[in-house]
Design an enzyme around this catalytic site. Structure first.
Site, PDB file in Angstrom:
ATOM      1  N   ASN A   1       0.882  -1.120  -0.151  1.00 16.62           N
ATOM      2  CA  ASN A   1      -0.044   0.005  -0.125  1.00 16.62           C
ATOM      3  C   ASN A   1       0.928   1.261  -0.133  1.00 16.62           C
ATOM      4  O   ASN A   1       1.477   1.706   0.929  1.00 16.62           O
ATOM      5  CB  ASN A   1      -1.004  -0.152   1.416  1.00 16.62           C
ATOM      6  CG  ASN A   1      -1.674   1.402   1.532  1.00 16.62           C
ATOM      7  OD1 ASN A   1      -1.893   2.125   0.664  1.00 16.62           O
ATOM      8  ND2 ASN A   1      -2.371   1.586   2.535  1.00 16.62           N
TER       9      ASN A   1
ATOM     10  N   LYS B   1      -0.009   4.314  -0.334  1.00 15.93           N
ATOM     11  CA  LYS B   1      -0.367   5.392   0.249  1.00 15.93           C
ATOM     12  C   LYS B   1       0.039   6.688  -0.760  1.00 15.93           C
ATOM     13  O   LYS B   1      -0.108   6.434  -1.959  1.00 15.93           O
ATOM     14  CB  LYS B   1       0.089   5.660   1.674  1.00 15.93           C
ATOM     15  CG  LYS B   1      -0.279   4.397   2.450  1.00 15.93           C
ATOM     16  CD  LYS B   1       0.067   4.580   4.012  1.00 15.93           C
ATOM     17  CE  LYS B   1      -0.210   3.390   4.620  1.00 15.93           C
ATOM     18  NZ  LYS B   1       0.027   3.263   5.973  1.00 15.93           N
TER      19      LYS B   1
ATOM     20  N   HIS C   1      -9.570   1.363   4.697  1.00 19.76           N
ATOM     21  CA  HIS C   1      -8.292   1.457   5.429  1.00 19.76           C
ATOM     22  C   HIS C   1      -8.424   2.477   6.445  1.00 19.76           C
ATOM     23  O   HIS C   1      -9.354   3.467   6.397  1.00 19.76           O
ATOM     24  CB  HIS C   1      -7.309   2.130   4.226  1.00 19.76           C
ATOM     25  CG  HIS C   1      -5.983   2.097   4.888  1.00 19.76           C
ATOM     26  ND1 HIS C   1      -5.259   3.103   5.766  1.00 19.76           N
ATOM     27  CD2 HIS C   1      -4.874   1.343   4.986  1.00 19.76           C
ATOM     28  CE1 HIS C   1      -4.045   2.622   6.193  1.00 19.76           C
ATOM     29  NE2 HIS C   1      -3.914   1.537   5.730  1.00 19.76           N
TER      30      HIS C   1
ATOM     31  N   GLU D   1      -6.879   4.906   7.540  1.00 18.50           N
ATOM     32  CA  GLU D   1      -6.595   6.284   7.017  1.00 18.50           C
ATOM     33  C   GLU D   1      -7.902   6.877   6.389  1.00 18.50           C
ATOM     34  O   GLU D   1      -8.070   8.005   6.832  1.00 18.50           O
ATOM     35  CB  GLU D   1      -5.508   6.296   6.387  1.00 18.50           C
ATOM     36  CG  GLU D   1      -4.012   6.408   7.413  1.00 18.50           C
ATOM     37  CD  GLU D   1      -2.769   5.563   6.606  1.00 18.50           C
ATOM     38  OE1 GLU D   1      -2.764   5.459   5.280  1.00 18.50           O
ATOM     39  OE2 GLU D   1      -2.089   5.233   7.271  1.00 18.50           O
TER      40      GLU D   1
ATOM     41  N   GLU E   1      -5.757  -4.933  10.515  1.00 16.66           N
ATOM     42  CA  GLU E   1      -4.815  -3.819  10.548  1.00 16.66           C
ATOM     43  C   GLU E   1      -5.090  -2.899  11.858  1.00 16.66           C
ATOM     44  O   GLU E   1      -5.879  -2.228  11.946  1.00 16.66           O
ATOM     45  CB  GLU E   1      -4.802  -2.904   9.472  1.00 16.66           C
ATOM     46  CG  GLU E   1      -4.323  -3.271   8.205  1.00 16.66           C
ATOM     47  CD  GLU E   1      -3.794  -2.450   7.337  1.00 16.66           C
ATOM     48  OE1 GLU E   1      -2.611  -2.723   6.699  1.00 16.66           O
ATOM     49  OE2 GLU E   1      -4.196  -1.309   7.038  1.00 16.66           O
TER      50      GLU E   1
ATOM     51  N   GLY F   1       2.381   2.543  10.683  1.00 16.25           N
ATOM     52  CA  GLY F   1       3.065   3.374  10.579  1.00 16.25           C
ATOM     53  C   GLY F   1       3.590   3.913  11.672  1.00 16.25           C
ATOM     54  O   GLY F   1       4.494   4.927  11.873  1.00 16.25           O
TER      55      GLY F   1
ATOM     56  N   SER G   1       3.032  -2.140  10.263  1.00 17.68           N
ATOM     57  CA  SER G   1       4.458  -2.116  10.468  1.00 17.68           C
ATOM     58  C   SER G   1       5.268  -3.651  10.036  1.00 17.68           C
ATOM     59  O   SER G   1       6.053  -3.888  10.850  1.00 17.68           O
ATOM     60  CB  SER G   1       4.994  -1.499  11.775  1.00 17.68           C
ATOM     61  OG  SER G   1       4.501  -0.444  11.871  1.00 17.68           O
TER      62      SER G   1
ATOM     63  N   GLY H   1       2.633  -0.878   4.147  1.00 21.80           N
ATOM     64  CA  GLY H   1       2.976   0.277   3.824  1.00 21.80           C
ATOM     65  C   GLY H   1       4.149   0.632   3.644  1.00 21.80           C
ATOM     66  O   GLY H   1       4.770   0.533   2.427  1.00 21.80           O
ATOM     67  N   GLY H   2       4.998   1.166   4.485  1.00 18.97           N
ATOM     68  CA  GLY H   2       6.186   1.789   4.455  1.00 18.97           C
ATOM     69  C   GLY H   2       7.169   0.836   3.758  1.00 18.97           C
ATOM     70  O   GLY H   2       7.785   1.366   2.847  1.00 18.97           O
TER      71      GLY H   2
HETATM   72  P1  PGA Z   1       2.651   0.299   7.530  1.00 21.00           P
HETATM   73  O1  PGA Z   1       1.394   0.391   7.135  1.00 21.00           O
HETATM   74  O2  PGA Z   1       3.277  -0.883   7.080  1.00 21.00           O
HETATM   75  O3  PGA Z   1       3.337   1.710   7.033  1.00 21.00           O
HETATM   76  O4  PGA Z   1       2.438   0.246   9.013  1.00 21.00           O
HETATM   77  C1  PGA Z   1       0.445  -0.574   6.781  1.00 21.00           C
HETATM   78  C2  PGA Z   1      -0.968   0.053   5.974  1.00 21.00           C
HETATM   79  O5  PGA Z   1      -1.440   1.072   6.532  1.00 21.00           O
HETATM   80  O6  PGA Z   1      -1.543  -0.860   5.349  1.00 21.00           O
END
Ligand code: PGA
Length: 255
Positions: A13, A15, A99, A101, A171, A177, A217, A238-239
């Site tokens: 993802n 983002k 998601h 967010e 999640e 994040g 994460s 994500g990251g």
């Molecule tokens: P993250 O994000 O791996 O940066 O924690 C995961 C996500 O929001 O899908």
């Protein structure tokens, strides 16, 4: 169907990261690294404007492209929104829905998550449906109730047949994040709880055949341990998905 027969899905993802030219370069780099690693499905969910270049760069590779949101209407006066049929025509096969967010910053509700899920499935997209508790909910010991409620509301009116195109991503919001990861035990318990909700809503076969990912994460250092758990069938990343080498290490852990 069980862990051994469910295919893991490793999805990135991105983002709000990467311009179209960066997307092209990153998909190409990632594709070179994950080539031949067919023990899991590999997806990159990119910003809308990156879809064209990402789809082009992913042609002939084992990477599929997804979007990060979709509107529930087919078309109409919804300035700034994108419909499922638009996504489909650009070559998108997956879409993330609900998601945290989106829930946190853009007014996404369980009801709109349900509407978007229906629209995406009707168009033929595969949905990556996100559910997860916030820290206060975990500390108040209501994680199971929250996951159960979010899952049931998101899937209201969705048929057993349609469930073949639904992936659920657990999640925990406190792990996204933040560098905090759920322990493998916590991830397994939550994914197992979601699986039992699916058994209640549908049947044991559906519950056992649905891919349930962990996200929050997940990285090259912790993926193997998380993915080894019986109910964890992949990851939403994500990251670490922005760095081809890290994403590749997670794909390798899923083989
Ligand atoms: P993250 O994000 O791996 O940066 O924690 C995961 C996500 O929001 O899908």
């Amino acid at each position: 169907m069980n862990k051994a027969t469910r295919k893991a899905v490793i999805a990135g993802n991105w983002k709000m990261n990467m311009t179209p030219s960066q997307a092209k370069e990153t998909v190409e780099k990632t594709a070179a690294l994950v080539k031949g690693k067919d023990g899991c499905d590999i997806v990159l969910c990119v910003p809308f404007v990156d879809i064209a270049s990402a789809v082009e760069a992913a042609k002939g590779t084992n990477i599929k492209i997804g979007a990060q949101n979709v509107h529930f209407a087919e078309s109409g006066a919804y300035t700034g929104e994108i419909s499922a049929s638009m996504l489909l025509e650009t070559g998108v096969e997956y879409v993330i829905i609900g998601h945290s967010e989106r829930r946190q910053y853009f007014g996404e509700t369980d009801e709109t998550v349900n509407q978007r899920t229906k629209a995406a499935l009707t168009a033929g997209l595969t949905v990556i449906l996100c559910v997860g508790e916030v820290l206060e909910e975990r500390q108040s010991n209501i994680t199971n109730e929250i996951l159960s409620m979010q899952t049931k509301l998101a899937l209201a009116g969705i048929s057993t047949e349609d469930m073949k195109k639904v992936i659920i991503a657990y999640e925990p919001v406190w792990a996204i994040g933040t560098g905090l990861t759920a322990t493998p035990q916590q991830a397994d318990e939550a994914c197992g709880l979601i699986r039992s909700v699916l058994a209640d809503l549908y049947d044991e076969t559906t519950a056992q055949s649905t891919t349930i990912q962990y996200g929050g994460s997940m990285n090259d250092g912790n993926a193997a341990e998380l993915l080894a758990k019986v109910h964890v069938d992949g990851g939403l990343i994500g990251g670490a998905s922005l760095v081809p080498e890290k994403f590749d290490a997670i794909v390798t852990a899923a083989q």
